[in-house]
Design a protein around this motif. Structure first.
Motif, PDB file in Angstrom:
ATOM      1  N   THR A  27       0.983  -1.072  -0.002  1.00 27.41           N
ATOM      2  CA  THR A  27       0.013  -0.066  -0.003  1.00 27.41           C
ATOM      3  C   THR A  27       0.983   1.101  -0.263  1.00 27.41           C
ATOM      4  O   THR A  27       0.268   2.265   0.249  1.00 27.41           O
ATOM      5  CB  THR A  27      -0.946  -0.085   1.222  1.00 27.41           C
ATOM      6  OG1 THR A  27      -0.104  -0.181   2.487  1.00 27.41           O
ATOM      7  CG2 THR A  27      -1.939  -0.989   1.113  1.00 27.41           C
ATOM      8  N   ASP A  34      -4.039   4.934  -2.948  1.00 25.01           N
ATOM      9  CA  ASP A  34      -5.169   5.814  -2.193  1.00 25.01           C
ATOM     10  C   ASP A  34      -5.737   4.897  -1.139  1.00 25.01           C
ATOM     11  O   ASP A  34      -5.630   3.813  -0.999  1.00 25.01           O
ATOM     12  CB  ASP A  34      -6.055   6.353  -3.400  1.00 25.01           C
ATOM     13  CG  ASP A  34      -6.693   5.266  -4.043  1.00 25.01           C
ATOM     14  OD1 ASP A  34      -7.064   4.233  -3.555  1.00 25.01           O
ATOM     15  OD2 ASP A  34      -6.787   5.403  -5.319  1.00 25.01           O
ATOM     16  N   VAL A  35      -6.563   5.885  -0.390  1.00 26.28           N
ATOM     17  CA  VAL A  35      -7.582   5.119   0.745  1.00 26.28           C
ATOM     18  C   VAL A  35      -8.173   3.845   0.199  1.00 26.28           C
ATOM     19  O   VAL A  35      -8.573   2.780   0.908  1.00 26.28           O
ATOM     20  CB  VAL A  35      -8.292   6.180   1.423  1.00 26.28           C
ATOM     21  CG1 VAL A  35      -9.103   5.617   2.588  1.00 26.28           C
ATOM     22  CG2 VAL A  35      -7.379   6.915   2.316  1.00 26.28           C
ATOM     23  N   ASP A  36      -9.186   4.284  -1.012  1.00 25.68           N
ATOM     24  CA  ASP A  36     -10.111   2.974  -1.540  1.00 25.68           C
ATOM     25  C   ASP A  36      -9.201   2.009  -1.941  1.00 25.68           C
ATOM     26  O   ASP A  36      -9.595   0.733  -1.427  1.00 25.68           O
ATOM     27  CB  ASP A  36     -10.495   3.683  -2.898  1.00 25.68           C
ATOM     28  CG  ASP A  36     -11.365   2.699  -3.378  1.00 25.68           C
ATOM     29  OD1 ASP A  36     -12.488   2.367  -2.502  1.00 25.68           O
ATOM     30  OD2 ASP A  36     -11.069   2.408  -4.796  1.00 25.68           O
ATOM     31  N   ARG A  61      -6.324   0.738  -0.516  1.00 25.00           N
ATOM     32  CA  ARG A  61      -5.950   0.119   0.763  1.00 25.00           C
ATOM     33  C   ARG A  61      -6.973  -0.614   1.183  1.00 25.00           C
ATOM     34  O   ARG A  61      -7.069  -1.665   2.023  1.00 25.00           O
ATOM     35  CB  ARG A  61      -5.462   1.131   1.525  1.00 25.00           C
ATOM     36  CG  ARG A  61      -4.126   1.651   1.327  1.00 25.00           C
ATOM     37  CD  ARG A  61      -3.615   2.729   2.169  1.00 25.00           C
ATOM     38  NE  ARG A  61      -3.330   2.361   3.672  1.00 25.00           N
ATOM     39  CZ  ARG A  61      -2.829   3.384   4.822  1.00 25.00           C
ATOM     40  NH1 ARG A  61      -2.955   4.720   4.471  1.00 25.00           N
ATOM     41  NH2 ARG A  61      -2.761   2.615   5.852  1.00 25.00           N
ATOM     42  N   ARG A  62      -8.296   0.016   1.505  1.00 25.06           N
ATOM     43  CA  ARG A  62      -9.390  -0.718   1.989  1.00 25.06           C
ATOM     44  C   ARG A  62      -9.863  -1.833   1.276  1.00 25.06           C
ATOM     45  O   ARG A  62     -10.155  -2.960   1.741  1.00 25.06           O
ATOM     46  CB  ARG A  62     -10.720   0.409   2.086  1.00 25.06           C
ATOM     47  CG  ARG A  62     -11.971  -0.275   2.737  1.00 25.06           C
ATOM     48  CD  ARG A  62     -13.012   0.911   2.643  1.00 25.06           C
ATOM     49  NE  ARG A  62     -12.569   2.135   3.578  1.00 25.06           N
ATOM     50  CZ  ARG A  62     -13.231   3.057   3.925  1.00 25.06           C
ATOM     51  NH1 ARG A  62     -14.366   3.331   2.930  1.00 25.06           N
ATOM     52  NH2 ARG A  62     -12.794   3.990   4.456  1.00 25.06           N
ATOM     53  N   TYR A  64       3.524   1.082   7.161  1.00 26.57           N
ATOM     54  CA  TYR A  64       2.140   1.538   7.939  1.00 26.57           C
ATOM     55  C   TYR A  64       1.905   0.812   9.128  1.00 26.57           C
ATOM     56  O   TYR A  64       1.433  -0.019   8.949  1.00 26.57           O
ATOM     57  CB  TYR A  64       1.171   1.755   7.010  1.00 26.57           C
ATOM     58  CG  TYR A  64       1.366   2.666   5.884  1.00 26.57           C
ATOM     59  CD1 TYR A  64       1.570   3.954   5.791  1.00 26.57           C
ATOM     60  CD2 TYR A  64       1.285   2.047   4.476  1.00 26.57           C
ATOM     61  CE1 TYR A  64       1.515   4.776   4.804  1.00 26.57           C
ATOM     62  CE2 TYR A  64       1.415   2.717   3.555  1.00 26.57           C
ATOM     63  CZ  TYR A  64       1.629   4.265   3.613  1.00 26.57           C
ATOM     64  OH  TYR A  64       1.815   5.101   2.420  1.00 26.57           O
TER      65      TYR A  64
END
Length: 263
Positions: free
Chosen positions: A177, A181-183, A185-186, A208
């Protein structure tokens, strides 16, 4: 039989000679860089295992040895009981690796790349699983797009799909990751967590540390090519102290006397 077995693994990169005479007179390991120093650990089937350490600690070298991209100077490494040197075909069939670097073939679409990757493992007519992987990684609408036209984040999703396309029992994620972007990663963690619940073994390296704390049942920390801590996440936090894994990590890396390895 563990999913991953590392026994006394060392890796020494020979120093670059300043002259031909120096090269002829030196031994291969003389004055070289010791990237790994007698590393031993096992990862059991079905574990979500974290491998942490600062840049240059030896994490990627260790992964390269498991993947057959580098050979250990000494020691043995096995994937699902298959020696990575003497039984390399079976060890590589058992392993899927998501590398740090974004590497892709610019001549194919996403689906063509995954079909080609399947073929490396002798798999044909794998489209049902390819479709499932594409869907779970948010790539369905990019299936027929040339790799060159994808954004960096989308290319990284394809790397994950390539690692999963032959359904390996062991999956290695080398900073998957970083810079995404956050999308993504989720989406990625939801899919990987599902695969782990279905029995896949996951080895994760990441900077992270909140990800490692939330996902990993056990953690090994590398420092200077050596394992300096190895325990369950909860036990490691309790033993080292600190409010979270990041705090514990900083304490271990900044303490030259710390050697908290456990069996």
């Amino acid at each position: 039989m563990p999913a991953l077995t590392l026994e006394n693994i060392s890796k020494i990169y020979p120093a670059r000679p300043r002259s031909m005479m120096q090269w002829l007179s030196s031994s291969p390991q003389a004055s070289g860089l010791r990237a790994l120093d007698n590393v031993s650990l096992t990862v059991e089937h079905g574990e979500f295992f974290g491998l942490l350490g600062p840049n240059g600690a030896g994490k990627t070298t260790l992964i390269s040895i498991l993947a057959g991209l580098a050979r250990a100077s000494s020691g043995t490494a096995k994937v699902c009981g298959h020696d990575v040197v003497t039984d390399f075909k079976q060890s590589r069939r058992s392993l899927g690796v998501v590398p740090q670097e974004i590497v892709y073939d610019p001549f194919f679409t996403v689906r063509e790349s995954l079909r080609l990757q399947s073929g490396y493992f002798g798999l044909r007519h794998n489209d049902d699983w390819i479709d499932e992987v594409l869907g779970n990684l948010g790539l369905s609408d990019k299936a027929d797009v040339n790799m060159r036209a994808l954004s960096g984040g989308m290319k990284r999703r394809v790397l994950v799909a390539q690692a999963l396309v032959h359904r390996p029992p062991v999956i290695i994620l080398d900073e998957p990751t970083a810079g995404v972007d956050v999308d993504l990663r989720r989406t990625l963690w939801e899919f990987i967590a599902r695969l782990n619940k279905e029995g896949h073994t996951i080895l994760l390296t990441t900077h992270y540390l909140e990800e490692a704390e939330a996902l990993c049942g056990r953690i090994a920390m590398l420092k200077g090519g050596r394992v300096v801590a190895l325990d369950t996440t909860a036990a490691l936090l309790a033993r080292v102290g600190g409010t979270d894994l990041e705090d514990a990590f900083v304490r271990i890396m900044n303490d030259d006397e710390f050697l908290g390895v456990t069996a």
